[in-house]
Design an enzyme around this catalytic site. Structure first.
Site, PDB file in Angstrom:
ATOM      1  CG  HIS A  56      -0.120  -0.212   2.448  1.00  0.00           C
ATOM      2  ND1 HIS A  56      -0.268  -1.185   3.258  1.00  0.00           N
ATOM      3  CD2 HIS A  56       0.610   0.679   3.110  1.00  0.00           C
ATOM      4  CE1 HIS A  56       0.467  -0.955   4.389  1.00  0.00           C
ATOM      5  NE2 HIS A  56       0.887   0.359   4.342  1.00  0.00           N
TER       6      HIS A  56
HETATM    7  C1  T46 Z   1       2.579   0.228   7.014  1.00  0.00           C
HETATM    8  C2  T46 Z   1       3.231  -0.742   7.238  1.00  0.00           C
HETATM    9  C3  T46 Z   1       4.751  -0.332   7.120  1.00  0.00           C
HETATM   10  C4  T46 Z   1      -4.499  -0.927  13.484  1.00  0.00           C
HETATM   11  O1  T46 Z   1      -5.801  -1.425  14.095  1.00  0.00           O
HETATM   12  N1  T46 Z   1      -3.721   0.194  14.269  1.00  0.00           N
HETATM   13  C5  T46 Z   1      -2.616   0.450  13.628  1.00  0.00           C
HETATM   14  O2  T46 Z   1      -1.932   1.309  14.011  1.00  0.00           O
HETATM   15  C6  T46 Z   1      -2.187  -0.452  12.155  1.00  0.00           C
HETATM   16  C7  T46 Z   1      -0.705  -0.079  11.844  1.00  0.00           C
HETATM   17  C8  T46 Z   1      -2.775  -1.391  11.986  1.00  0.00           C
HETATM   18  N2  T46 Z   1      -3.957  -1.826  12.649  1.00  0.00           N
HETATM   19  C9  T46 Z   1      -4.681  -2.888  12.062  1.00  0.00           C
HETATM   20  C10 T46 Z   1      -5.177  -2.774  10.516  1.00  0.00           C
HETATM   21  C11 T46 Z   1      -5.137  -4.060  10.195  1.00  0.00           C
HETATM   22  O3  T46 Z   1      -6.234  -4.906  10.529  1.00  0.00           O
HETATM   23  O4  T46 Z   1      -3.929  -3.992  11.833  1.00  0.00           O
HETATM   24  C12 T46 Z   1      -4.291  -4.960  10.933  1.00  0.00           C
HETATM   25  C13 T46 Z   1      -2.763  -5.120  10.099  1.00  0.00           C
HETATM   26  O5  T46 Z   1      -2.633  -3.966   9.387  1.00  0.00           O
HETATM   27  P1  T46 Z   1      -1.899  -4.127   7.976  1.00  0.00           P
HETATM   28  O6  T46 Z   1      -2.250  -5.052   7.067  1.00  0.00           O
HETATM   29  O7  T46 Z   1      -2.217  -2.646   7.416  1.00  0.00           O
HETATM   30  O8  T46 Z   1      -0.255  -3.952   8.296  1.00  0.00           O
HETATM   31  P2  T46 Z   1       0.894  -4.028   7.342  1.00  0.00           P
HETATM   32  O9  T46 Z   1       1.995  -4.623   7.845  1.00  0.00           O
HETATM   33  O10 T46 Z   1       0.622  -4.490   5.968  1.00  0.00           O
HETATM   34  O11 T46 Z   1       1.088  -2.477   7.231  1.00  0.00           O
HETATM   35  C14 T46 Z   1       1.587  -1.865   8.371  1.00  0.00           C
HETATM   36  C15 T46 Z   1       0.691  -0.477   8.483  1.00  0.00           C
HETATM   37  O12 T46 Z   1      -0.782  -0.918   8.620  1.00  0.00           O
HETATM   38  C16 T46 Z   1       1.053   0.337   7.385  1.00  0.00           C
HETATM   39  O13 T46 Z   1       0.612   1.844   7.677  1.00  0.00           O
HETATM   40  O14 T46 Z   1       3.005   1.363   6.329  1.00  0.00           O
HETATM   41  O15 T46 Z   1       3.123  -1.476   8.425  1.00  0.00           O
END
Ligand code: T46
Length: 152
Positions: A56
């Protein structure tokens, strides 16, 4: 076609080395980190070391990503150029600026990744579709008279 180069901005934190007592690093908003820190999150206990995370870009969020333990590869893509960065140093982070598509992969066992962010969590800030990301990049760069993006 003029290509907009992807510049990597490393953030090196101070290290206070107390010898056998260990090392201490710290970060302060608008000093070591180039924004107000509103949120910190970390990623750990990755069981499947072959998975990739991320895929993303953010519209308004700025972040600095650190690997506190172990290692992983961070992929950055500005729509013109892609770079891979191997992170394995707890006091050396990388700025993930706005509209930078990013992925994380090749996690070592016990990798611990910490991210400091300029804003609270907001799902509406994410662009999770690569085509949409490239469309945005092309639109803004055409407006500035720069040809480019993956589809050009
Ligand atoms: C990014 C990369 C480097 C939350 O509820 N609160 C939070 O602060 C974050 C970061 C995530 N979440 C929830 C949202 C999803 O349901 O945790 C779950 C996993 O998030 P995501 O699939 O977005 O995780 P990554 O590792 O793909 O991405 C994360 C960050 O979301 C993103 O902003 O830049 O790490």
């Amino acid at each position: 076609m003029r290509v907009k180069r992807l510049q990597i901005k490393y953030i090196k934190l101070p290290v206070v080395d107390s010898g056998r007592k260990g090392k201490l690093s710290f970060m302060e908003s608008n000093k070591d980190i180039p924004f107000d820190i509103k949120r910190i999150y970390y990623i750990y206990d990755i069981e499947d070391l072959n998975i990739k995370r991320g895929y993303h870009a953010h519209k308004t969020l700025k972040q600095v990503i650190f690997c506190l333990h172990g290692s992983f590869i961070l992929e950055l893509d500005n729509g013109f150029e892609k770079k891979e960065i191997f992170l394995n140093t707890s006091n050396k982070g990388v700025l993930i600026d706005l509209y930078i598509w990013h992925n994380m992969k090749n996690f070592s066992k016990d990798a611990v990744i910490m991210v400091v962010a300029s804003d609270y969590y907001n799902e509406n800030d994410y662009i999770r579709n690569y085509k949409e990301f490239i469309e945005y990049i092309n639109k803004t760069n055409n407006a500035r008279g720069i040809g480019g993006g993956e589809n050009n």
